[in-house]
Design a protein around this motif. Structure first.
Motif, PDB file in Angstrom:
ATOM      1  N   TYR A 189      30.375  71.308  20.693  1.00 44.16           N
ATOM      2  CA  TYR A 189      30.355  72.832  21.663  1.00 44.16           C
ATOM      3  C   TYR A 189      30.266  72.175  23.322  1.00 44.16           C
ATOM      4  CZ  TYR A 189      28.406  75.850  24.778  1.00 44.16           C
ATOM      5  OH  TYR A 189      28.359  76.430  26.234  1.00 44.16           O
ATOM      6  N   LEU A 190      31.268  72.530  23.965  1.00 44.69           N
ATOM      7  CA  LEU A 190      31.425  71.872  25.305  1.00 44.69           C
ATOM      8  C   LEU A 190      31.357  73.095  26.313  1.00 44.69           C
ATOM      9  CD1 LEU A 190      31.471  69.647  26.998  1.00 44.69           C
ATOM     10  CD2 LEU A 190      34.174  70.197  27.524  1.00 44.69           C
ATOM     11  N   GLY A 191      30.696  73.232  27.508  1.00 44.14           N
ATOM     12  CA  GLY A 191      29.930  74.652  28.058  1.00 44.14           C
ATOM     13  C   GLY A 191      30.944  74.629  29.717  1.00 44.14           C
ATOM     14  N   GLY A 192      29.880  75.123  30.101  1.00 44.37           N
ATOM     15  CA  GLY A 192      30.592  75.142  32.100  1.00 44.37           C
ATOM     16  C   GLY A 192      32.028  75.975  32.020  1.00 44.37           C
ATOM     17  N   ASP A 193      32.871  75.752  32.120  1.00 46.55           N
ATOM     18  CA  ASP A 193      34.030  75.890  32.089  1.00 46.55           C
ATOM     19  C   ASP A 193      34.903  76.336  30.997  1.00 46.55           C
ATOM     20  OD1 ASP A 193      33.653  76.806  34.836  1.00 46.55           O
ATOM     21  OD2 ASP A 193      35.780  75.978  35.278  1.00 46.55           O
ATOM     22  N   TYR A 194      33.995  75.544  29.999  1.00 45.55           N
ATOM     23  CA  TYR A 194      34.879  75.423  28.479  1.00 45.55           C
ATOM     24  C   TYR A 194      34.120  76.530  27.765  1.00 45.55           C
ATOM     25  CZ  TYR A 194      36.936  71.391  30.548  1.00 45.55           C
ATOM     26  OH  TYR A 194      38.096  70.808  31.522  1.00 45.55           O
ATOM     27  N   GLY A 195      32.887  76.616  27.141  1.00 48.14           N
ATOM     28  CA  GLY A 195      32.357  77.372  25.746  1.00 48.14           C
ATOM     29  C   GLY A 195      32.925  77.602  24.894  1.00 48.14           C
ATOM     30  N   THR A 196      33.626  76.573  24.996  1.00 45.21           N
ATOM     31  CA  THR A 196      34.097  76.721  22.930  1.00 45.21           C
ATOM     32  C   THR A 196      33.303  75.750  21.764  1.00 45.21           C
ATOM     33  OG1 THR A 196      35.810  75.393  24.438  1.00 45.21           O
ATOM     34  CG2 THR A 196      36.361  77.282  23.601  1.00 45.21           C
ATOM     35  N   THR A 197      33.839  75.961  20.908  1.00 43.65           N
ATOM     36  CA  THR A 197      33.607  74.862  19.447  1.00 43.65           C
ATOM     37  C   THR A 197      34.681  74.662  19.414  1.00 43.65           C
ATOM     38  OG1 THR A 197      31.448  75.969  20.517  1.00 43.65           O
ATOM     39  CG2 THR A 197      31.838  75.146  18.275  1.00 43.65           C
ATOM     40  N   GLY A 198      34.494  73.332  18.684  1.00 40.29           N
ATOM     41  CA  GLY A 198      36.163  73.211  18.076  1.00 40.29           C
ATOM     42  C   GLY A 198      35.095  71.559  16.805  1.00 40.29           C
ATOM     43  N   VAL A 199      36.295  71.498  16.090  1.00 37.60           N
ATOM     44  CA  VAL A 199      36.383  70.274  15.309  1.00 37.60           C
ATOM     45  C   VAL A 199      37.093  69.636  14.841  1.00 37.60           C
ATOM     46  CG1 VAL A 199      35.750  71.255  12.778  1.00 37.60           C
ATOM     47  CG2 VAL A 199      35.052  69.207  12.759  1.00 37.60           C
ATOM     48  N   LYS A 200      37.471  68.074  15.087  1.00 37.24           N
ATOM     49  CA  LYS A 200      38.268  67.096  15.054  1.00 37.24           C
ATOM     50  C   LYS A 200      38.354  66.807  13.419  1.00 37.24           C
ATOM     51  CE  LYS A 200      39.176  63.186  16.687  1.00 37.24           C
ATOM     52  NZ  LYS A 200      39.788  62.540  18.071  1.00 37.24           N
ATOM     53  N   LEU A 230      44.746  73.018  26.529  1.00 39.24           N
ATOM     54  CA  LEU A 230      45.962  72.929  26.026  1.00 39.24           C
ATOM     55  C   LEU A 230      46.409  74.410  25.191  1.00 39.24           C
ATOM     56  CD1 LEU A 230      46.024  69.630  24.628  1.00 39.24           C
ATOM     57  CD2 LEU A 230      47.476  70.443  26.271  1.00 39.24           C
ATOM     58  N   TYR A 231      45.368  75.308  24.802  1.00 40.62           N
ATOM     59  CA  TYR A 231      45.009  76.447  24.210  1.00 40.62           C
ATOM     60  C   TYR A 231      45.552  77.486  25.244  1.00 40.62           C
ATOM     61  CZ  TYR A 231      43.161  81.099  22.573  1.00 40.62           C
ATOM     62  OH  TYR A 231      43.051  81.834  22.243  1.00 40.62           O
ATOM     63  N   ARG A 232      44.920  76.893  26.616  1.00 41.23           N
ATOM     64  CA  ARG A 232      44.876  78.032  27.455  1.00 41.23           C
ATOM     65  C   ARG A 232      46.092  77.886  27.875  1.00 41.23           C
ATOM     66  NH1 ARG A 232      38.419  77.523  29.610  1.00 41.23           N
ATOM     67  NH2 ARG A 232      37.913  78.355  28.836  1.00 41.23           N
ATOM     68  N   ASN A 233      47.130  76.833  27.961  1.00 35.64           N
ATOM     69  CA  ASN A 233      48.161  76.494  28.423  1.00 35.64           C
ATOM     70  C   ASN A 233      49.376  77.179  28.024  1.00 35.64           C
ATOM     71  OD1 ASN A 233      47.271  75.018  30.823  1.00 35.64           O
ATOM     72  ND2 ASN A 233      48.723  72.697  29.712  1.00 35.64           N
ATOM     73  N   ALA A 234      48.803  76.970  26.153  1.00 35.53           N
ATOM     74  CA  ALA A 234      50.118  77.740  25.548  1.00 35.53           C
ATOM     75  C   ALA A 234      49.961  79.626  25.841  1.00 35.53           C
ATOM     76  CB  ALA A 234      49.557  77.247  23.849  1.00 35.53           C
ATOM     77  N   ILE A 235      48.289  79.768  25.189  1.00 29.30           N
ATOM     78  CA  ILE A 235      49.036  81.317  25.466  1.00 29.30           C
ATOM     79  C   ILE A 235      49.169  81.741  27.078  1.00 29.30           C
ATOM     80  CG2 ILE A 235      47.168  83.040  26.287  1.00 29.30           C
ATOM     81  CD1 ILE A 235      45.943  82.414  23.109  1.00 29.30           C
ATOM     82  N   ASP A 236      48.774  80.731  28.346  1.00 30.58           N
ATOM     83  CA  ASP A 236      49.568  81.447  29.106  1.00 30.58           C
ATOM     84  C   ASP A 236      51.815  81.278  29.474  1.00 30.58           C
ATOM     85  OD1 ASP A 236      47.070  82.310  30.668  1.00 30.58           O
ATOM     86  OD2 ASP A 236      47.468  80.159  31.762  1.00 30.58           O
ATOM     87  N   LYS A 237      52.391  80.110  28.944  1.00 31.57           N
ATOM     88  CA  LYS A 237      53.351  79.822  28.716  1.00 31.57           C
ATOM     89  C   LYS A 237      53.860  80.576  26.882  1.00 31.57           C
ATOM     90  CE  LYS A 237      52.703  75.391  31.004  1.00 31.57           C
ATOM     91  NZ  LYS A 237      52.921  74.126  30.742  1.00 31.57           N
ATOM     92  N   GLY A 238      53.175  81.202  26.695  1.00 32.14           N
ATOM     93  CA  GLY A 238      53.247  82.368  25.169  1.00 32.14           C
ATOM     94  C   GLY A 238      53.985  81.198  24.431  1.00 32.14           C
ATOM     95  N   ILE A 239      53.410  80.010  24.435  1.00 34.00           N
ATOM     96  CA  ILE A 239      54.159  78.671  22.914  1.00 34.00           C
ATOM     97  C   ILE A 239      52.802  78.893  21.638  1.00 34.00           C
ATOM     98  CG2 ILE A 239      54.080  76.525  22.464  1.00 34.00           C
ATOM     99  CD1 ILE A 239      53.964  75.725  25.716  1.00 34.00           C
ATOM    100  N   GLY A 240      53.533  78.572  20.495  1.00 39.36           N
ATOM    101  CA  GLY A 240      53.028  78.574  19.329  1.00 39.36           C
ATOM    102  C   GLY A 240      52.950  79.890  18.761  1.00 39.36           C
TER     103      GLY A 240
END
Length: 384
Positions: free
Chosen positions: A90-101, A362-372
């Motif tokens: 988990y990473l806070g700040g302006d990210y606030g998201t959780t993930g797993v590789k 990159l997720y936010r970039n993809a949302i903004d650009k309509g990618i995926g």
């Protein structure tokens, strides 16, 4: 900051699938941007606004390995780089998201035309656990790994650095060099030591296409790569277990003021542990977690030089203040380089918080650009 996910306003859950071409379109290879994101990540790391796995919330991840002799038919046996690993954070700040590789690795993959490791990354809404994105992660991981040496170069190398010495001209060396050039545009020469002429030739061809202004010099020995270099990196693939076989750095080889970025197996002679050599770690607590998991001395089981630093501190050879966290340097709470003569060694272990930071960007970039490709998990969960 939690993601504004429309799926959270009703039971339906959609998430984004990002293939490797999608990731490229979203900017995964933008090294300058990745370095900025990693700098932000290290400040959050220093402030404690994050969580990773393990008893101290700083573990690199959970590793699955196979036995040397299979007790059951069909079970794989241990082999070089044959493993699975899950790396949650988990990473806070302006990210606030959780993930797993999550990835599987096998050195024999190269004989099949595949990368040694095949990686995926799942990004989740921290509050609900709902998936936000499932993304191809080979490039994500490679670029965030290279960007950390770039952060190190920006904060710890001399501004006038011109010559880079590379041992092991593979993928890690490529992204590290991209980051070094982004941090120190005055770089004009790369010295390369590889295991074969073919590997050096492939690397030189890539450099000529990517950085045509750089001169590439093939050298015969590790010593040749280190001597007179302003920035040095070892990017080899060495199995852990026998410290005597880790690539060594002798202090007599090292130019005063040099910055050494070490994201792979490395050992130092005794003189490199003395005063005048600043020892920086990307996260001291992660190396402490490895020591808890493997026992002391941990450098035998985890070949990164940061493990040796923590082992030496445990043995009383180094004092706690002898180890500096990169996050403290970036946050302005610690000094890395004190003089132009300081030799600085940075241990780069790789952390899942870095995947979360770059993956969220990159997720936010993809949302903004309509990618995926939008995929549906459910319209209404069957077991709610």
């Amino acid at each position: 900051m939690l993601e504004e996910n429309p799926a959270l306003s009703d039971p339906a859950v959609d998430f984004l699938y990002l293939s490797e071409p999608d990731m490229i379109a979203a900017g995964v290879t933008d090294m300058a941007s990745c370095i900025e994101v990693m700098e932000q990540t290290f400040v959050l790391l220093h402030r404690g606004d994050y969580r990773m796995s393990g008893s101290n919330n700083d573990s690199h991840g959970a590793l699955l390995k196979f036995p040397e002799t299979a007790p059951f038919a069909g079970m794989p046996t241990d082999a070089p780089d044959r493993r699975y690993m899950a790396m949650p954070a988990y990473l806070g700040g302006d990210y606030g998201t959780t993930g797993v590789k999550w990835y599987g690795s096998n050195q024999d993959n190269r004989d099949k035309g595949l990368p040694r490791s095949i990686l995926m990354f799942m990004l989740n809404d921290t509050d609900t656990g709902a998936p936000l994105a499932l993304m191809s992660a080979n490039l994500l991981s490679a670029y965030r790994t290279g960007a950390v040496p770039g952060v190190g170069a920006a904060w710890l190398s001399l501004p006038q650095s011109r010559v880079v010495g590379i041992v092991g001209p593979g993928v890690m060396a490529r992204t590290s060099l991209e980051a070094f050039v982004a941090a120190r545009p005055g770089i004009d020469t790369v010295k390369v030591k590889g295991r074969s002429a073919a590997s050096v030739a492939r690397f030189a061809e890539w450099v000529s296409q990517t950085f045509p202004h750089l001169a590439v010099v093939e050298v015969e020995t590790i010593e040749d790569a280190v001597r007179d270099s302003d920035i040095v990196t070892y990017c080899t693939t060495n199995p852990a277990g026998d410290v005597s076989k880790y690539p060594l750095v002798h202090r007599e080889w090292v130019k005063p003021g040099a910055f050494l970025s070490m994201p792979s197996a490395c050992n130092l002679d005794d003189a490199m542990v003395d005063e005048g050599v600043v020892k920086v770690l990307d996260n001291t607590r992660m190396y402490e977690a490895w020591a808890v998991e493997h026992g002391y001395p941990s450098h035998r089981e985890v070949s990164l030089i940061g493990c040796k630093f923590v082992d030496l501190r445990h043995a009383g050879v180094l004092a706690p203040q002898d180890l500096v966290d990169l996050g403290a340097v970036v946050a302005g709470d610690a000094t890395g380089r004190r003089t132009d003569e300081d030799i600085i060694v940075l241990s780069v272990g790789g952390m899942p918080v870095e995947d979360v930071a770059w993956g969220t960007t990159l997720y936010r970039n993809a949302i903004d650009k309509g990618i995926g490709t939008k995929l549906n998990l459910w319209e209404r969960p069957a077991l709610a």
